[in-house]
Design an enzyme around this catalytic site. Structure first.
Site, PDB file in Angstrom:
ATOM      1  N   SER A  97     -27.532 -16.502   2.583  1.00 45.38           N
ATOM      2  CA  SER A  97     -27.314 -15.164   3.143  1.00 45.38           C
ATOM      3  C   SER A  97     -25.977 -14.636   2.643  1.00 45.38           C
ATOM      4  CB  SER A  97     -27.324 -15.213   4.676  1.00 45.38           C
ATOM      5  OG  SER A  97     -28.589 -15.578   5.155  1.00 45.38           O
ATOM      6  N   LYS A 172     -31.849  -8.971   5.052  1.00 47.56           N
ATOM      7  CA  LYS A 172     -31.376 -10.060   5.911  1.00 47.56           C
ATOM      8  C   LYS A 172     -30.234  -9.589   6.805  1.00 47.56           C
ATOM      9  CE  LYS A 172     -30.795 -14.115   7.721  1.00 47.56           C
ATOM     10  NZ  LYS A 172     -30.577 -15.391   7.031  1.00 47.56           N
ATOM     11  N   LYS A 240     -20.212 -15.220   9.771  1.00 42.84           N
ATOM     12  CA  LYS A 240     -20.108 -14.846   8.361  1.00 42.84           C
ATOM     13  C   LYS A 240     -21.091 -13.728   8.024  1.00 42.84           C
ATOM     14  CE  LYS A 240     -22.632 -16.874   5.637  1.00 42.84           C
ATOM     15  NZ  LYS A 240     -24.000 -16.679   5.053  1.00 42.84           N
TER      16      LYS A 240
END
Length: 297
Positions: A97, A172, A240
């Site tokens: 990701s 995502k 993150k």
């Protein structure tokens, strides 16, 4: 269809994904800095690799499943990285990701070496990685997607080619907003109910069939009631991701007021020593504010 696949990154998500590829008859060469993980995959039929070079050479597909953009850049573009050893025409599928900026940058660098790339992050956490029912958001060329669709079909229940490079990771980011804000909203509700001293399990059963019901609700409430914060999706990894969300949003002029609050909640949890908990552990932030714990009666 059988492919020769180099798989780099055998963590919480990568290991079960690689294992499913092995079980499906794919030729998998496995590499990770964690030698125990490599040995475990080798025992299941993978070819163990002692270096990135061994994971890449002689494989037409290379999958990376790594924690952050720094790791992906180091592994793919760094000295003795994937780009140093992959032959022209190799398809690199990065299932990490990342931000769209980082992903597109990596794809462009690989293109100069005639190496193709797809970004294909996943959703579903460890349980769906184990049973091969991940949702996969892909970005890349149609021809590359068609050439690797059989691989996606092994590790996921549904894969959608969203668009060109960077589209998968953008999808995502949107996914991470929805999932984590859903957990936060659910946590507020659970803490309210706990403070009111009602039976949380019965409340959950009462609302799950209505409009408040969701995959997140069904996945996380039972774990919270059991005080099980073993990571499927770690708080620091989601921190993150949400940082990438905010950076991307600000770069294109999109205000995200709820997501910005969520980012601060993640930072507070990390400061409180909860970084390696599952993101269902967001509830602990609200519990601390209200001086109550969500649990079974």
């Amino acid at each position: 269809m059988k492919s020769n696949i180099g798989f780099i990154g055998l963590g919480i998500m990568g290991k079960p994904m690689a294992l499913n590829l092995i079980k499906a008859g794919q030729n998998v060469t496995a590499f990770d800095i964690n030698k125990t993980a490599v040995e475990q995959l080798a025992a299941e039929g993978a070819k163990p690799a002692l270096s990135i070079q061994e994971a890449v050479e002689n494989n037409e597909v290379v999958i990376t499943m790594l924690p952050s953009a720094k790791h992906v850049k180091d592994v793919v573009l760094g000295e003795n990285g994937v780009a140093s050893f992959a032959k022209a025409g190799t398809i690199v599928i990065d299932m990490s990701s990342l931000s769209p900026v980082d992903s597109v940058e990596i794809a462009a660098a690989l293109k100069e070496k005639d190496i193709r790339m797809m970004d294909a992050p996943v959703s579903g956490g460890e349980p769906k990685a184990i049973d091969g029912t991940l949702s996969i958001m892909a970005g890349g060329k149609e021809a590359d997607f068609s050439a690797t669709k059989h691989i996606f079909d092994i590790v996921g229940a549904e894969t959608v080619l969203v668009g060109d490079n960077g589209s998968g990771v953008t999808a995502k980011l949107a996914n991470q907003i929805i999932v984590n804000l859903n957990i936060a909203a659910m946590s507020e509700a659970l803490v309210l109910a706990a403070k009111a001293n009602i039976d949380i399990e019965k409340m959950y059963q009462a609302i799950r069939g209505g409009l408040a019901g969701s995959t997140v609700l069904d996945a996380k409430v039972p774990l919270i009631l059991d005080r099980n914060f073993k990571p499927g999706g770690r708080i620091d990894i989601n921190l993150k991701d949400i940082t990438n969300v905010m950076d991307t949003a600000h770069s294109i002029g999109v205000p995200l007021p709820l997501t910005s609050q969520l980012l601060e909640i993640f930072h507070a949890l990390k400061a409180d020593g909860k970084a390696t908990d599952d993101h269902g552990g967001i509830v602990q932030y609200y519990e601390k504010l209200a001086h109550v714990e969500v649990g079974r009666k």
